[in-house]
Scaffold this active site. Structure first.
Site, PDB file in Angstrom:
ATOM      1  N   HIS A 191      22.839  -4.258  40.123  1.00  0.00           N
ATOM      2  CA  HIS A 191      21.829  -3.067  39.956  1.00  0.00           C
ATOM      3  C   HIS A 191      21.686  -2.260  41.371  1.00  0.00           C
ATOM      4  O   HIS A 191      21.149  -1.075  41.114  1.00  0.00           O
ATOM      5  CB  HIS A 191      20.522  -3.705  39.339  1.00  0.00           C
ATOM      6  CG  HIS A 191      21.027  -3.943  37.970  1.00  0.00           C
ATOM      7  ND1 HIS A 191      21.287  -5.302  37.485  1.00  0.00           N
ATOM      8  CD2 HIS A 191      21.113  -3.107  36.906  1.00  0.00           C
ATOM      9  CE1 HIS A 191      21.476  -5.088  36.288  1.00  0.00           C
ATOM     10  NE2 HIS A 191      21.700  -3.919  35.924  1.00  0.00           N
ATOM     11  N   GLU A 433      27.506  -6.577  25.116  1.00  0.00           N
ATOM     12  CA  GLU A 433      27.781  -6.949  26.655  1.00  0.00           C
ATOM     13  C   GLU A 433      28.189  -8.300  26.654  1.00  0.00           C
ATOM     14  O   GLU A 433      28.508  -8.591  27.848  1.00  0.00           O
ATOM     15  CB  GLU A 433      26.501  -6.776  27.160  1.00  0.00           C
ATOM     16  CG  GLU A 433      25.762  -5.532  27.014  1.00  0.00           C
ATOM     17  CD  GLU A 433      24.495  -5.335  27.928  1.00  0.00           C
ATOM     18  OE1 GLU A 433      24.533  -4.947  29.378  1.00  0.00           O
ATOM     19  OE2 GLU A 433      23.393  -5.849  27.544  1.00  0.00           O
ATOM     20  N   ASP A 457      28.143  -5.770  31.879  1.00  0.00           N
ATOM     21  CA  ASP A 457      28.022  -7.176  31.616  1.00  0.00           C
ATOM     22  C   ASP A 457      29.213  -7.675  30.948  1.00  0.00           C
ATOM     23  O   ASP A 457      29.569  -8.779  31.038  1.00  0.00           O
ATOM     24  CB  ASP A 457      26.660  -7.114  30.860  1.00  0.00           C
ATOM     25  CG  ASP A 457      25.696  -7.405  31.913  1.00  0.00           C
ATOM     26  OD1 ASP A 457      25.649  -8.258  32.744  1.00  0.00           O
ATOM     27  OD2 ASP A 457      24.569  -6.721  31.638  1.00  0.00           O
ATOM     28  N   CYS A 504      27.974   2.806  28.057  1.00  0.00           N
ATOM     29  CA  CYS A 504      27.273   3.175  29.216  1.00  0.00           C
ATOM     30  C   CYS A 504      27.398   2.341  30.409  1.00  0.00           C
ATOM     31  O   CYS A 504      26.589   2.552  31.390  1.00  0.00           O
ATOM     32  CB  CYS A 504      25.902   3.147  28.695  1.00  0.00           C
ATOM     33  SG  CYS A 504      25.378   1.455  28.130  1.00  0.00           S
TER      34      CYS A 504
HETATM   35  C1  PEP Z   1      25.918  -2.996  31.472  1.00  0.00           C
HETATM   36  O1  PEP Z   1      25.716  -3.784  31.431  1.00  0.00           O
HETATM   37  O2  PEP Z   1      27.263  -2.019  31.423  1.00  0.00           O
HETATM   38  C2  PEP Z   1      25.023  -1.946  31.263  1.00  0.00           C
HETATM   39  C3  PEP Z   1      25.003  -0.431  31.120  1.00  0.00           C
HETATM   40  O3  PEP Z   1      23.607  -2.399  31.569  1.00  0.00           O
HETATM   41  P1  PEP Z   1      23.217  -2.923  32.869  1.00  0.00           P
HETATM   42  O4  PEP Z   1      24.313  -2.410  34.092  1.00  0.00           O
HETATM   43  O5  PEP Z   1      21.891  -2.201  33.402  1.00  0.00           O
HETATM   44  O6  PEP Z   1      23.254  -4.426  32.922  1.00  0.00           O
HETATM   45 MG    MG Z   2      23.844  -4.799  30.968  1.00  0.00          MG
END
Ligand code: PEP
Ligand code: MG
Length: 580
Positions: A191, A433, A457, A504
């Site tokens: 993150h 995910e 994920d 995403c």
């Molecule tokens: C993902 O896991 O691809 C996602 C978009 O969510 P995050 O990166 O916030 O876990």
């Molecule tokens: Mg995620």
């Protein structure tokens, strides 16, 4: 000149002096002092040595009385280092001969000392490096005293070097003069990396030990295109990079001209490009970069900023701001995805042994229904003002999805009881995910309004690779044949069921995968706003049959290396001259 290789989080070139952020969060300013101030710097150094030794003596005594000789020996060793005449005279030499400030001199000499320990083969001696870091911090604390500065008070552009940054620290970079970042820790989809990407300036992470190899004041180049950091470049390299920096700025200016054009393939297939945001103010930035909506609003960042969780009113205001910022475009609000590498300040001392597999995301929401309902109420109220969709993270079973959806209906009833307007018809969807969700996608399609694939994920769980761990970052690969097949099957199932499907995760913003994703059937991709122009340029250069052919071929390889090489060569054909 020293060259470091890591993982790029954002493209571009940054050139500036380094500021090394210590765990204690103060920087070591690089200064040369006028001749006349040399005696003052020497006096400052003397005093810092004196105070440090005095302080350590007291600590040694206390430990000896309370915990015994073994514990006290650690500080005895620290005192021994500080009393070593060679250390003291090494720093003094820098001050006298190069007129460096006491702080810079101490930091440089101590880092050389650390390097010596790092190169030793005996693990016990390597451990001593931490002690040397500790001694350095102590000395600097006494030298810098009250004049210690934090990154919020920088007056000139700098490159920030640190071991790691928390997501909260990263979020604060936007208000500073930092022009680039290099970190020891981190992997492409951590993150911190995601936040650095939305911040949009060049950054390279996963560099292992750059924070102890570079000193404050060293000139540093961040090459976010080739995933390199260069410390103390020679003249030729510096000139070459100045030219590359200008060329890159020209390229981004050209790309920005695409902002008002749609992402449509040469044969007329419209692809929606949405943006991922972490803060409501970013909604408008995404639209300015030419996005068609907000595909992922990571609301958990609202929960990381303060000690207390945000109130319903605070959340309502934030969601309304994002909706307003997006204009008439749709906004997908994801309920808070806390846990894993995003702990609230209250929870930061309760870390789990295996947080990626622990009480995170929707699991945490369903265990904390009061907190969850406050958020749902705020979203349902804000959703009245725009085209809003509601999405749950990390859904792993139908029961979890049903329980989360029931909680939404409870929240709707609460609001109606008190007579507040509520978005009754809000589309509710989920993020796909986990491998379990991918296997059961057909069943999910019967119940959800839409699916957004969280590839970060999904890859982590499918390949059993911690997405934030630099030691295994080379194993985290979106090109892995198992990933490509899982994506193809999930997209196919959604298309067959008529359920809107998007992606995403970070791979949506990587040109390398654009043809594969479009060819595999996706018509919506959501990414950091900074990635939109380049992805748009690529989509406008291909036809749908071309993308489908690339997807088919990519699915035929056995290893991720083959897939990456193939996709790279196909992408380069479409974007000749662009750095990929
Ligand atoms: C993902 O896991 O691809 C996602 C978009 O969510 P995050 O990166 O916030 O876990
Ligand atoms: Mg995620």
């Amino acid at each position: 000149m020293e060259i470091f290789r890591g993982i790029s989080v954002a493209p571009g070139v940054a050139i500036a002096e380094a500021v090394v952020l210590e765990a204690e969060e103060y920087r070591i300013p690089y200064r040369t002092v006028p001749e006349g101030e040399v005696p003052r710097e020497i006096a400052l150094l003397d005093e810092a040595f004196h105070k440090s030794i005095e302080e350590l003596g007291k600590q040694e005594e206390w430990l000896n009385d309370h915990l015994g000789r073994d514990a006290a020996n650690v500080f005895e060793w620290h005192i021994g280092v500080l009393k070593d005449p060679a250390l003291r005279s090494g720093i003094e030499k820098l001050i006298r001969e190069q007129r460096s400030s006491a702080a810079y001199g101490a930091s440089t000499v101590m880092r050389n000392y650390q390097r010596r320990f790092m190169q030793m083969t005996d693990p016990l001696l390597v451990e001593r490096m931490r002690d040397v870091q500790d001694i350095e911090r102590r000395l600097l604390r006494h030298i810098l005293g009250e004049s210690r500065e934090d990154i919020n008070h920088l007056t000139q552009p700098v490159i920030l070097i640190a071991h790691d940054l928390t997501p909260t620290q990263t979020a604060q970079l936007a208000n500073t003069k930092v022009v680039g970042v290099a970190l020891d820790a981190g992997a492409a989809t951590s993150h911190t990396a995601i936040l650095l990407r939305s911040w949009g300036r060049p950054g390279v992470i996963g560099l292992n030990d750059i924070s102890i190899r570079v000193s404050g004041g060293d000139l540093v180049i961040i090459d976010g295109i080739h995933q390199l950091v260069i410390a103390n470049p020679d003249e030729t390299t510096l000139e070459e990079y100045r030219a590359r920096q200008t060329a890159y700025i020209r390229l981004t200016d050209e790309l920005d001209e695409l902002a008002d054009l749609p992402a449509v393939t040469r044969d007329g297939c419209r692809i929606l490009l949405h943006s991922n945001i972490e803060f409501p103010q970013e909604a408008a930035v995404g639209v300015a970069k030419g996005s068609d909506g907000i595909g992922l609003y990571r609301t958990e960042f609202l929960f990381l900023q303060k000690q207390e969780p945000p109130s319903e009113e605070e959340q309502y205001e934030a969601y309304c701001d994002a909706i307003r910022g997006a204009g008439d475009c749709p906004v997908t609000i994801r309920t808070f995805d806390l846990g894993a590498d995003k702990y609230t300040q209250q929870r930061q001392y309760e870390q789990e042994r295996n947080p990626m597999l622990g009480l995170r995301s929707i699991r945490y929401s369903l265990r904390n229904l009061d907190l969850f309902k406050v958020q749902l109420r705020a979203i349902l109220r804000a959703a009245v003002h725009g085209d809003v969709r509601l999405m749950f993270p990390l859904i792993n079973s139908l029961m979890e999805y049903r329980q989360a959806k029931m909680t939404v209906h409870d929240a709707m009833e609460d609001l109606e009881e008190v007579g507040l307007p509520v978005a009754r018809e809000i589309p509710i969807g989920m993020m796909l995910e986990t491998p379990a969700a991918a296997v059961q996608v057909v069943e999910f399609c019967r119940e959800v309004a839409f699916i957004s694939i969280g590839s970060n994920d999904l890859i982590q769980y499918l390949l059993a690779v911690d997405r934030g761990n630099e030691r295994v970052s080379t194993l985290f690969s979106a090109s892995h044949p198992a990933v490509l097949r899982t994506l193809r099957d999930s997209i196919r199932a959604c298309t067959k069921a008529g359920v809107d499907c998007s992606l995403c995760g970070e791979m949506a913003g990587q040109p390398l995968y654009t043809m594969f994703l479009v060819g595999a059937g996706l018509r919506t991709l959501s990414m950091a706003p900074a990635n939109i122009p380049e992805i748009k340029k690529l989509i406008r250069a291909v036809t749908l049959p071309q993308a489908q052919r690339v997807a088919r071929r990519a699915l035929g390889f056995d290893t991720d290396g083959q897939v990456t090489n193939y996709l790279r060569s196909e992408t380069r054909k479409m974007l000749p001259g662009d750095p990929i």
